[in-house]
Design an enzyme around this catalytic site. Structure first.
Site, PDB file in Angstrom:
ATOM      1  N   ASN A   1       0.694  -1.217   0.153  1.00 35.52           N
ATOM      2  CA  ASN A   1       0.131  -0.191  -0.240  1.00 35.52           C
ATOM      3  C   ASN A   1       0.828   1.377   0.154  1.00 35.52           C
ATOM      4  O   ASN A   1       1.686   1.269   0.693  1.00 35.52           O
ATOM      5  CB  ASN A   1      -0.860   0.091   1.221  1.00 35.52           C
ATOM      6  CG  ASN A   1      -1.853  -1.085   1.260  1.00 35.52           C
ATOM      7  OD1 ASN A   1      -2.311  -1.607  -0.050  1.00 35.52           O
ATOM      8  ND2 ASN A   1      -2.193  -1.629   2.512  1.00 35.52           N
TER       9      ASN A   1
ATOM     10  N   HIS B   1       6.767  -1.917   3.831  1.00 38.49           N
ATOM     11  CA  HIS B   1       6.487  -3.224   4.118  1.00 38.49           C
ATOM     12  C   HIS B   1       5.569  -3.887   2.893  1.00 38.49           C
ATOM     13  O   HIS B   1       4.751  -3.240   2.371  1.00 38.49           O
ATOM     14  CB  HIS B   1       5.618  -3.235   5.473  1.00 38.49           C
ATOM     15  CG  HIS B   1       4.541  -2.595   5.527  1.00 38.49           C
ATOM     16  ND1 HIS B   1       4.417  -1.076   5.973  1.00 38.49           N
ATOM     17  CD2 HIS B   1       3.078  -2.848   5.429  1.00 38.49           C
ATOM     18  CE1 HIS B   1       3.312  -0.655   5.734  1.00 38.49           C
ATOM     19  NE2 HIS B   1       2.464  -1.586   5.566  1.00 38.49           N
TER      20      HIS B   1
ATOM     21  N   HIS C   1       3.004  -6.822   2.446  1.00 36.32           N
ATOM     22  CA  HIS C   1       1.975  -7.708   2.992  1.00 36.32           C
ATOM     23  C   HIS C   1       2.036  -8.962   2.402  1.00 36.32           C
ATOM     24  O   HIS C   1       2.104  -9.102   1.028  1.00 36.32           O
ATOM     25  CB  HIS C   1       0.603  -7.195   3.032  1.00 36.32           C
ATOM     26  CG  HIS C   1       0.245  -5.922   3.703  1.00 36.32           C
ATOM     27  ND1 HIS C   1      -0.515  -6.029   4.870  1.00 36.32           N
ATOM     28  CD2 HIS C   1       0.581  -4.737   3.415  1.00 36.32           C
ATOM     29  CE1 HIS C   1      -0.563  -4.584   5.322  1.00 36.32           C
ATOM     30  NE2 HIS C   1       0.082  -3.788   4.435  1.00 36.32           N
TER      31      HIS C   1
HETATM   32  P1  5GP Z   1      -0.659  -0.549   5.937  1.00 31.44           P
HETATM   33  O1  5GP Z   1      -1.827  -0.140   6.320  1.00 31.44           O
HETATM   34  O2  5GP Z   1       0.339   0.475   6.289  1.00 31.44           O
HETATM   35  O3  5GP Z   1      -0.517  -1.228   4.524  1.00 31.44           O
HETATM   36  O4  5GP Z   1      -0.209  -1.791   6.818  1.00 31.44           O
HETATM   37  C1  5GP Z   1       0.126  -1.840   8.249  1.00 31.44           C
HETATM   38  C2  5GP Z   1       0.066  -2.983   8.850  1.00 31.44           C
HETATM   39  O5  5GP Z   1       0.571  -2.974  10.107  1.00 31.44           O
HETATM   40  C3  5GP Z   1      -1.665  -3.249   9.039  1.00 31.44           C
HETATM   41  O6  5GP Z   1      -2.183  -4.338   8.529  1.00 31.44           O
HETATM   42  C4  5GP Z   1      -1.670  -3.366  10.706  1.00 31.44           C
HETATM   43  O7  5GP Z   1      -2.190  -4.072  11.074  1.00 31.44           O
HETATM   44  C5  5GP Z   1      -0.134  -3.673  11.143  1.00 31.44           C
HETATM   45  N1  5GP Z   1       0.360  -3.082  12.085  1.00 31.44           N
HETATM   46  C6  5GP Z   1       0.379  -1.769  12.597  1.00 31.44           C
HETATM   47  N2  5GP Z   1       0.714  -1.798  13.973  1.00 31.44           N
HETATM   48  C7  5GP Z   1       1.363  -2.866  14.357  1.00 31.44           C
HETATM   49  C8  5GP Z   1       2.149  -3.500  15.472  1.00 31.44           C
HETATM   50  O8  5GP Z   1       2.399  -2.989  16.342  1.00 31.44           O
HETATM   51  N3  5GP Z   1       2.355  -4.992  15.271  1.00 31.44           N
HETATM   52  C9  5GP Z   1       2.061  -5.587  14.294  1.00 31.44           C
HETATM   53  N4  5GP Z   1       2.648  -6.888  14.164  1.00 31.44           N
HETATM   54  N5  5GP Z   1       1.566  -5.170  13.220  1.00 31.44           N
HETATM   55  C10 5GP Z   1       1.162  -3.917  13.210  1.00 31.44           C
END
Ligand code: 5GP
Ligand code: ZN
Length: 113
Positions: free
Chosen positions: A86, A99, A101
């Site tokens: 994303n 990151h 996924h």
């Molecule tokens: P994004 O929305 O930026 O593509 O993905 C961020 C991801 O990080 C989300 O799926 C969210 O659930 C995960 N996430 C956010 N904070 C933490 C955390 O403290 N630990 C872990 N393991 N995942 C996290």
């Protein structure tokens, strides 16, 4: 290391996470809010805010190579899996540390929401 960044703090050992894989360049952890039976995050150790900020394109080889290695090692290949990046708020990026996924274990629709 960015002290305000949750992924930097996890990679530094300051915050807990379930690590699936780690080496000197990258780590893989379980997502805290999984969107599929298997939901992993492939995270470079270097703090880079988003995909478009990557300066060394060989980093993509590391990230995708790690994602596909973990998919093989965890036996996800036969079931199928999805890799997602994303990029930016409107694309759903909530953590501004690059990151990838890696999701598996259910049927995924196309196009994504
Ligand atoms: P994004 O929305 O930026 O593509 O993905 C961020 C991801 O990080 C989300 O799926 C969210 O659930 C995960 N996430 C956010 N904070 C933490 C955390 O403290 N630990 C872990 N393991 N995942 C996290
Ligand atoms: Zn960071």
């Amino acid at each position: 290391m960015n002290g305000d960044c949750v992924f930097c703090r996890i990679l530094d050992g300051e915050l807990p996470a379930h690590f699936v894989y780690k080496d000197e360049k990258v780590a893989v952890i379980r997502d805290i809010n999984p969107q599929a039976p298997t939901h992993l995050l492939v995270i470079p150790r270097e703090h880079i805010s988003s995909a478009d900020q990557v300066e060394d394109p060989s980093l993509w080889s590391v990230l995708m190579g790690t994602a596909t290695k973990v998919a093989r090692d965890l036996g996800l290949v036969e079931d199928g899996y999805r890799v997602v990046v994303n990029c930016g708020d409107r694309a759903g990026q909530t953590v501004h540390h690059l990151h990838v996924h890696l999701l598996s274990g259910r049927f995924f629709q196309w196009p994504p929401g």
